[in-house]
Design an enzyme around this catalytic site. Structure first.
Site, PDB file in Angstrom:
ATOM      1  N   HIS A   1      19.779  29.346  -5.092  1.00 39.67           N
ATOM      2  CA  HIS A   1      18.642  29.905  -4.367  1.00 39.67           C
ATOM      3  C   HIS A   1      18.851  31.369  -4.005  1.00 39.67           C
ATOM      4  O   HIS A   1      17.943  32.198  -4.155  1.00 39.67           O
ATOM      5  CB  HIS A   1      18.385  29.087  -3.100  1.00 39.67           C
ATOM      6  CG  HIS A   1      18.035  27.659  -3.364  1.00 39.67           C
ATOM      7  ND1 HIS A   1      16.967  27.295  -4.159  1.00 39.67           N
ATOM      8  CD2 HIS A   1      18.599  26.499  -2.949  1.00 39.67           C
ATOM      9  CE1 HIS A   1      16.898  25.975  -4.215  1.00 39.67           C
ATOM     10  NE2 HIS A   1      17.880  25.469  -3.493  1.00 39.67           N
TER      11      HIS A   1
ATOM     12  N   ASP B   1      14.739  24.147  -9.448  1.00 34.22           N
ATOM     13  CA  ASP B   1      14.943  25.001  -8.280  1.00 34.22           C
ATOM     14  C   ASP B   1      14.562  26.449  -8.585  1.00 34.22           C
ATOM     15  O   ASP B   1      13.906  27.131  -7.774  1.00 34.22           O
ATOM     16  CB  ASP B   1      16.396  24.954  -7.821  1.00 34.22           C
ATOM     17  CG  ASP B   1      16.734  23.697  -7.029  1.00 34.22           C
ATOM     18  OD1 ASP B   1      15.806  22.987  -6.604  1.00 34.22           O
ATOM     19  OD2 ASP B   1      17.932  23.434  -6.830  1.00 34.22           O
TER      20      ASP B   1
ATOM     21  N   HIS C   1      17.701  20.181 -13.036  1.00 33.38           N
ATOM     22  CA  HIS C   1      17.320  20.334 -11.640  1.00 33.38           C
ATOM     23  C   HIS C   1      17.520  21.775 -11.176  1.00 33.38           C
ATOM     24  O   HIS C   1      16.710  22.291 -10.386  1.00 33.38           O
ATOM     25  CB  HIS C   1      18.090  19.395 -10.715  1.00 33.38           C
ATOM     26  CG  HIS C   1      17.581  19.490  -9.307  1.00 33.38           C
ATOM     27  ND1 HIS C   1      16.420  18.869  -8.903  1.00 33.38           N
ATOM     28  CD2 HIS C   1      18.019  20.203  -8.240  1.00 33.38           C
ATOM     29  CE1 HIS C   1      16.178  19.181  -7.645  1.00 33.38           C
ATOM     30  NE2 HIS C   1      17.134  19.993  -7.222  1.00 33.38           N
TER      31      HIS C   1
END
Length: 315
Positions: free
Chosen positions: A269, A246, A242
């Site tokens: 992020h 991202d 995951h």
């Protein structure tokens, strides 16, 4: 050896739609996908009661990276949680797309990219008559923050190597590394879900986040350091996959696809956006290339082309 890359730009063949709730807002949102002309790029059209607003899916438009990637002004008009949708755009090789959205957050759906893949499949993918341009990494670029780091390196393809390291024994230290193409994205990355810790929920709720989070759209690690979702994990290293999802979504905001390897350790992020900005601000670290004319079935030979000053990847 040349690269097995798609020569021409793509878009969707027809309109598609999906709806769901925002993981942070808890509000229902509807998204429509529309075909777009070559060189349009990925463009969001926000219409949530006021004057319609356009957001280009570029790192220069990123206004926040706390818990999600947000385009626009966090205190004003914005579109949050774009990363899973943008990862799908990247993973399936979509260059041009109009995304109409009637709320300020892309729906979380089941916490993965599966529903976005299904929506694109429903619409179909159309090849356009204009060459696709790539950002080819020609020298390493690296950013660091404490023990975390991320870097781009030259590589004869498009590859991600993502490693995470959590104190929780439910996650621990794990990694995912793979070249990327649509088949690999569908099989190995798209189904990996977002995750969080039960101990953080009350703090997030008090701050106005995770209002739509549930076991239906998130992997949740309980106070006993176990995954509490019925059915458990979809992959043994679903957490690292995951984080790769991202990263793909964040790097899709480059304005063009890249040829190179992206590596990160304990990233997120903010780190992904920082690495992308560092790359695009160093014009000696990359070149813009496209494929030569070639016979069908032959591997691609890439040639450098001029980089217009108005190009979205120049920041």
């Amino acid at each position: 050896m040349g690269l097995l890359l798609h020569d021409y730009q793509t878009t969707v063949k027809s309109r598609a739609m999906l709806a769901g709730i925002g993981v942070h807002s808890g509000k229902t949102v509807t998204v429509h996908f529309l075909p777009a002309d070559a060189d349009t790029g990925i463009v969001f059209h926000l219409s949530n009661g006021g004057q319609p607003r356009e957001f280009r899916a570029l790192v220069a438009e990123v206004g926040a990276t706390d818990l999600c990637t947000m385009l626009g002004d966090p205190a004003g008009e914005h579109i949050g949680t774009v990363e899973h949708l943008m990862a799908t755009v990247f993973g399936l090789g979509i260059d041009n797309l109009i995304i109409e959205i009637d709320g300020s957050e892309v729906p979380i759906l089941d916490g993965s990219a599966t529903a976005f893949v299904e929506a694109i499949d429903q619409a179909g993918i159309e090849t356009l008559a204009v060459k696709r341009r790539y950002i080819r990494i020609v020298k390493p670029v690296r950013v660091e923050a404490g023990a975390s780091w991320a870097e781009f390196r030259p590589y004869d393809g498009t590859r991600f190597e993502v490693e995470i390291d959590f104190e929780s024994p439910a996650i621990g230290r794990q990694q995912f590394a793979s070249d990327i193409n649509p088949d690999i994205f569908r099989r190995d990355i798209a189904r990996a879900r977002t995750f969080g810790f039960m101990k953080d929920v009350e703090r997030l709720w008090a701050a106005g986040y995770a209002l739509g989070s549930s076991l239906e759209n998130s992997l949740v690690i309980g106070d006993d350091n176990r995954v509490i979702n019925v059915g458990g994990l979809r992959y043994p290293n679903e957490f690292a996959r995951h984080k790769t999802l991202d990263a793909m979504g964040d790097l899709a905001l480059a304005g063009a696809r890249f040829i190179g390897c992206f590596r990160s350790y304990r990233g997120g992020h903010r780190m992904n956006a920082s690495a992308l900005r560092r790359l695009l601000s160093d014009h000696t670290a990359f070149e813009i290339v496209e494929t030569r004319r070639r016979e069908r079935g032959r591997v691609a030979e890439m040639i450098a082309i001029s980089r217009p000053v108005y190009a979205p990847w120049v920041i």
